[in-house]
Write a protein that holds these residues in place. Structure first.
Motif, PDB file in Angstrom:
ATOM      1  N   GLU A   1      -0.221  10.538   0.671  1.00  0.00           N
ATOM      2  CA  GLU A   1      -0.742  10.087  -0.530  1.00  0.00           C
ATOM      3  C   GLU A   1      -1.268  10.805  -1.343  1.00  0.00           C
ATOM      4  OE1 GLU A   1      -3.699   7.746   1.340  1.00  0.00           O
ATOM      5  OE2 GLU A   1      -2.385   5.760   2.385  1.00  0.00           O
ATOM      6  N   SER A   2      -1.727  12.200  -0.467  1.00  0.00           N
ATOM      7  CA  SER A   2      -1.906  12.883  -1.735  1.00  0.00           C
ATOM      8  C   SER A   2      -1.062  13.579  -2.484  1.00  0.00           C
ATOM      9  CB  SER A   2      -2.533  14.323  -0.325  1.00  0.00           C
ATOM     10  OG  SER A   2      -4.082  13.662  -0.027  1.00  0.00           O
ATOM     11  N   LYS A   3       0.527  13.740  -1.001  1.00  0.00           N
ATOM     12  CA  LYS A   3       1.299  14.294  -1.938  1.00  0.00           C
ATOM     13  C   LYS A   3       2.006  13.543  -3.157  1.00  0.00           C
ATOM     14  CE  LYS A   3       4.426  15.000   0.811  1.00  0.00           C
ATOM     15  NZ  LYS A   3       6.006  15.729   1.383  1.00  0.00           N
TER      16      LYS A   3
ATOM     17  N   LEU B   1       8.236   1.645 -16.743  1.00  0.00           N
ATOM     18  CA  LEU B   1       8.232   3.084 -15.652  1.00  0.00           C
ATOM     19  C   LEU B   1       6.983   3.339 -15.090  1.00  0.00           C
ATOM     20  CD1 LEU B   1      10.673   5.743 -17.191  1.00  0.00           C
ATOM     21  CD2 LEU B   1      10.413   4.252 -15.130  1.00  0.00           C
ATOM     22  N   ILE B   2       5.568   3.765 -16.644  1.00  0.00           N
ATOM     23  CA  ILE B   2       4.243   3.603 -16.214  1.00  0.00           C
ATOM     24  C   ILE B   2       3.891   2.936 -15.212  1.00  0.00           C
ATOM     25  CG2 ILE B   2       2.050   2.981 -17.249  1.00  0.00           C
ATOM     26  CD1 ILE B   2       4.116   4.880 -19.994  1.00  0.00           C
ATOM     27  N   CYS B   3       3.765   1.161 -14.919  1.00  0.00           N
ATOM     28  CA  CYS B   3       3.281   0.132 -14.127  1.00  0.00           C
ATOM     29  C   CYS B   3       3.929   1.337 -12.518  1.00  0.00           C
ATOM     30  CB  CYS B   3       3.919  -0.891 -14.672  1.00  0.00           C
ATOM     31  SG  CYS B   3       3.219  -1.455 -16.101  1.00  0.00           S
ATOM     32  N   CYS B   4       4.949   1.438 -12.474  1.00  0.00           N
ATOM     33  CA  CYS B   4       5.443   1.782 -10.791  1.00  0.00           C
ATOM     34  C   CYS B   4       5.234   3.086 -10.778  1.00  0.00           C
ATOM     35  CB  CYS B   4       7.378   2.023 -10.934  1.00  0.00           C
ATOM     36  SG  CYS B   4       7.901   0.616 -11.377  1.00  0.00           S
ATOM     37  N   LEU B   5       4.681   3.738 -11.773  1.00  0.00           N
ATOM     38  CA  LEU B   5       4.024   5.137 -11.666  1.00  0.00           C
ATOM     39  C   LEU B   5       2.557   4.567 -10.942  1.00  0.00           C
ATOM     40  CD1 LEU B   5       5.252   7.766 -13.707  1.00  0.00           C
ATOM     41  CD2 LEU B   5       5.821   8.213 -11.571  1.00  0.00           C
ATOM     42  N   CYS B   6       1.629   3.894 -11.618  1.00  0.00           N
ATOM     43  CA  CYS B   6       0.315   3.630 -11.604  1.00  0.00           C
ATOM     44  C   CYS B   6       0.261   2.906  -9.842  1.00  0.00           C
ATOM     45  CB  CYS B   6      -0.114   2.804 -12.611  1.00  0.00           C
ATOM     46  SG  CYS B   6      -0.605   3.697 -14.103  1.00  0.00           S
ATOM     47  N   CYS B   7       1.407   2.229  -9.643  1.00  0.00           N
ATOM     48  CA  CYS B   7       1.684   1.717  -8.324  1.00  0.00           C
ATOM     49  C   CYS B   7       1.452   2.844  -6.773  1.00  0.00           C
ATOM     50  CB  CYS B   7       2.321   0.834  -7.591  1.00  0.00           C
ATOM     51  SG  CYS B   7       2.610  -1.250  -8.923  1.00  0.00           S
TER      52      CYS B   7
ATOM     53  N   ASP C   1       0.996  -0.829  -0.114  1.00  0.00           N
ATOM     54  CA  ASP C   1      -0.089   0.034  -0.170  1.00  0.00           C
ATOM     55  C   ASP C   1       0.920   0.987   0.225  1.00  0.00           C
ATOM     56  OD1 ASP C   1       0.906   0.262   3.107  1.00  0.00           O
ATOM     57  OD2 ASP C   1      -0.838  -0.235   3.872  1.00  0.00           O
ATOM     58  N   SER C   2       0.579   2.504  -0.119  1.00  0.00           N
ATOM     59  CA  SER C   2       0.988   3.747  -0.688  1.00  0.00           C
ATOM     60  C   SER C   2       1.724   3.794   0.689  1.00  0.00           C
ATOM     61  CB  SER C   2      -0.142   4.835  -0.735  1.00  0.00           C
ATOM     62  OG  SER C   2      -1.369   5.216   0.111  1.00  0.00           O
ATOM     63  N   ASN C   3       0.852   4.014   2.128  1.00  0.00           N
ATOM     64  CA  ASN C   3       1.897   3.958   3.472  1.00  0.00           C
ATOM     65  C   ASN C   3       3.260   2.871   3.424  1.00  0.00           C
ATOM     66  OD1 ASN C   3       0.570   6.042   4.103  1.00  0.00           O
ATOM     67  ND2 ASN C   3      -1.285   4.639   5.106  1.00  0.00           N
ATOM     68  N   THR C   4       3.215   2.221   2.919  1.00  0.00           N
ATOM     69  CA  THR C   4       4.609   1.207   3.071  1.00  0.00           C
ATOM     70  C   THR C   4       5.265   1.435   1.929  1.00  0.00           C
ATOM     71  OG1 THR C   4       2.676  -1.233   3.940  1.00  0.00           O
ATOM     72  CG2 THR C   4       5.387  -1.422   2.950  1.00  0.00           C
TER      73      THR C   4
ATOM     74  N   ILE D   1      -0.691   5.860  -7.802  1.00  0.00           N
ATOM     75  CA  ILE D   1      -1.887   6.603  -7.121  1.00  0.00           C
ATOM     76  C   ILE D   1      -2.210   5.464  -6.562  1.00  0.00           C
ATOM     77  CG2 ILE D   1      -3.987   7.239  -8.957  1.00  0.00           C
ATOM     78  CD1 ILE D   1      -1.922   7.506 -11.116  1.00  0.00           C
ATOM     79  N   ASN D   2      -2.520   6.721  -5.593  1.00  0.00           N
ATOM     80  CA  ASN D   2      -4.256   6.095  -4.592  1.00  0.00           C
ATOM     81  C   ASN D   2      -5.165   6.257  -4.359  1.00  0.00           C
ATOM     82  OD1 ASN D   2      -5.217   6.208  -2.145  1.00  0.00           O
ATOM     83  ND2 ASN D   2      -3.457   4.994  -1.331  1.00  0.00           N
ATOM     84  N   LYS D   3      -6.600   5.838  -5.463  1.00  0.00           N
ATOM     85  CA  LYS D   3      -7.959   6.384  -5.805  1.00  0.00           C
ATOM     86  C   LYS D   3      -8.325   7.568  -4.724  1.00  0.00           C
ATOM     87  CE  LYS D   3      -8.965   2.978  -8.969  1.00  0.00           C
ATOM     88  NZ  LYS D   3      -9.735   1.768  -9.268  1.00  0.00           N
ATOM     89  N   GLU D   4      -8.008   6.660  -2.991  1.00  0.00           N
ATOM     90  CA  GLU D   4      -9.065   7.681  -2.106  1.00  0.00           C
ATOM     91  C   GLU D   4      -8.014   7.993  -1.003  1.00  0.00           C
ATOM     92  OE1 GLU D   4     -12.774   5.792  -0.756  1.00  0.00           O
ATOM     93  OE2 GLU D   4     -12.958   5.199  -2.817  1.00  0.00           O
ATOM     94  N   PRO D   5      -6.999   8.811  -1.140  1.00  0.00           N
ATOM     95  CA  PRO D   5      -5.984   9.356  -0.418  1.00  0.00           C
ATOM     96  C   PRO D   5      -6.543   9.802   1.513  1.00  0.00           C
ATOM     97  CG  PRO D   5      -6.161  10.912  -1.901  1.00  0.00           C
ATOM     98  CD  PRO D   5      -7.177  10.062  -2.479  1.00  0.00           C
TER      99      PRO D   5
END
Length: 118
Positions: free
Chosen positions: A107-109, A90-96, A56-59, A98-102
């Motif tokens: 997460e917003s940053k 790179l695009i796949c990494c960038l997509c990881c 997850d984005s926090n991790t 993104i959080n739909k609901e920060p």
């Protein structure tokens, strides 16, 4: 997965340093070095994507606080972007990132940073 995490962490520092060198010098030697190491860098990106998609984005922020820098330096390197495979990874990494609901400012940053670069 544990061994992969160790490998990625040690490789991460190596590639951050390598990307900084490639970013700061535009000599023919640097260009040759980039092209020479590109297959290994692509493999690192594949492993990084595999790890990122499981977190997850926090991790992600906790384990790789400079992931934005690594991906940005990669996105600005024309020798890396010259190969479709590098672009796709790179695009796949960038997509990881993104959080739909920060849920917090970190997460917003990440969302803001990623969306500006798309």
């Amino acid at each position: 997965m544990a061994q992969d995490s160790v490998d990625i962490s040690s490789d991460y520092q190596f590639w951050m340093e390598k990307l900084s060198v490639w970013d700061q010098a535009s000599t023919s030697e640097t260009q040759q070095d980039t092209c020479l190491h590109l297959p290994q860098f692509q493999e690192f990106l594949r492993k990084m994507y595999g790890a990122l998609k499981e977190m997850d984005s926090n991790t992600i922020i906790e384990r790789f606080p400079t992931i934005g820098q690594l991906l940005a330096k990669s996105c600005w390197n024309p020798f890396i972007l010259a190969y479709d495979e590098s672009q796709k990874i790179l695009i796949c990494c960038l997509c990881c990132l993104i959080n739909k609901e920060p849920q917090n400012s970190e997460e917003s940053k990440l969302n803001s940073w990623t969306q500006v670069r798309e």
